[in-house]
Design an enzyme around this catalytic site. Structure first.
Site, PDB file in Angstrom:
ATOM      1  CB  CYS A 138      -8.088   3.215  -7.232  1.00 40.90           C
ATOM      2  SG  CYS A 138      -8.884   1.875  -6.356  1.00 40.90           S
ATOM      3  CB  CYS A 148     -11.559   3.790  -6.234  1.00 38.77           C
ATOM      4  SG  CYS A 148     -10.224   3.396  -5.090  1.00 38.77           S
TER       5      CYS A 148
END
Length: 324
Positions: A79, A82
């Site tokens: 991600c 993230c």
């Protein structure tokens, strides 16, 4: 028949209020010193940012959330957002120096937790406060927005649940022979001394008002909060007929008022585990406003005994289990 000459001596150490106040004052001084030195230099990052999995979730998140708000960062290696949000949250956790703990959950390795929190996309950030989960935000939010959200979370944790955070200064504590810095006398020492004298004289109404006067100007004053909880407890018990309260509590196990009154008597009588257990069970059996009232009364009794008492820690764990 009402009890005469009520006193907590022999049940709850009256000096514990002062000791707890000094410990908290030193904690605040440590946070202030750390801030002046550039953020969380005094904190141990490993204590403030933790990796959490399904096996350790109850211990690392639920139980810990009874002492400090726990912010959960749901992330994954693949991600990209993230990778932007994660380091920012980690930096803020260290900067806030014990006001909250950051728990990082890898969703790829913890699919069950992802399902339990109904995570649809990541990054997703939740909080758990006193065993209760709430969503904070989703996606890589701006730092200013995150700070505002964290400040609100910390305020709610303190005002509604009595969570004042944790102190993390492992290096300073580990240096042999090094004494903590003296904390200068605060502006409310005279008022607090007058409140303590009223408490010792069994003038519980006067003590309550004196502590409230301090809290009106300094809402987070630890000694005043602890003293107020003690004075209110003794004031409530002074008006009771113990035999009648015990009889009502035995006959009405589902009645909130009688169970709270019996818990107060348990505590004043030195039966601390019984008091805590009674209120935990009341929380488990009730719903809505009654459940919230029982939980808040239990938190008040925690204040009377003090956060470092192992019986408080055990009861916090039991409370977290019935709340979540």
């Amino acid at each position: 028949m009402q009890p005469r000459n009520m006193s907590m001596s022999g049940v709850v150490d009256l000096g514990a209020v002062k000791a707890a106040s000094e410990a908290k004052a030193k904690a605040e001084q440590a946070r202030a010193d750390a801030s002046r030195q550039g953020g969380g230099a005094a904190a141990a990052p490993g204590s403030l940012v933790i990796d959490v999995d399904e096996a350790g979730f109850e211990r690392d998140v639920l139980t810990r959330s009874t002492e400090v708000p726990v912010v959960i960062d749901f992330w994954a290696e693949w991600c990209q957002p993230c990778k932007q949000l994660g380091p920012l949250l980690e930096r803020l956790a260290v900067e806030y120096n014990g006001r909250f703990v950051l728990a990082k959950v890898d969703v790829d390795a913890n699919q069950m937790l992802m399902q339990q929190f109904a995570i649809q996309s990541i990054p997703a950030v939740f909080a758990v406060v006193a065993g209760q989960a709430l969503p904070l935000f989703q996606g890589a939010a701006p730092e200013a927005q995150i700070r505002e959200t964290l400040d609100q979370l910390i305020q709610v944790g303190e005002e509604r649940f009595g969570l004042t955070g944790i102190v993390v200064d492992a290096e300073a504590q580990g240096e042999a022979g090094q004494m903590p810095a003296e904390v200068p006398a605060g502006p409310y020492d005279a008022l607090l001394e007058a409140a303590a004298q009223a408490l010792d004289a069994n003038d519980f109404g006067g003590a309550v008002q004196a502590y409230k006067n301090v809290l009106a100007d300094d809402p987070v004053n630890v000694e005043a909060k602890l003293g107020l909880a003690q004075a209110e407890l003794l004031g409530r018990v002074q008006k009771m007929d113990p035999q009648q309260v015990r009889k009502d509590a035995a006959e009405k196990p589902d009645d909130l008022a009688t169970q709270m009154a019996a818990a107060d008597l348990d505590l004043v009588g030195g039966h601390v585990e019984d008091a805590f257990g009674r209120l935990v069970e009341t929380v488990r059996r009730t719903f809505g406003d009654d459940r919230d009232a029982a939980r808040l009364r239990l938190l008040e009794l925690f204040e009377v005994i003090g956060p470092d008492d192992p019986r408080v820690a055990a009861a916090r764990t039991a409370l977290a289990r019935v709340l979540f």
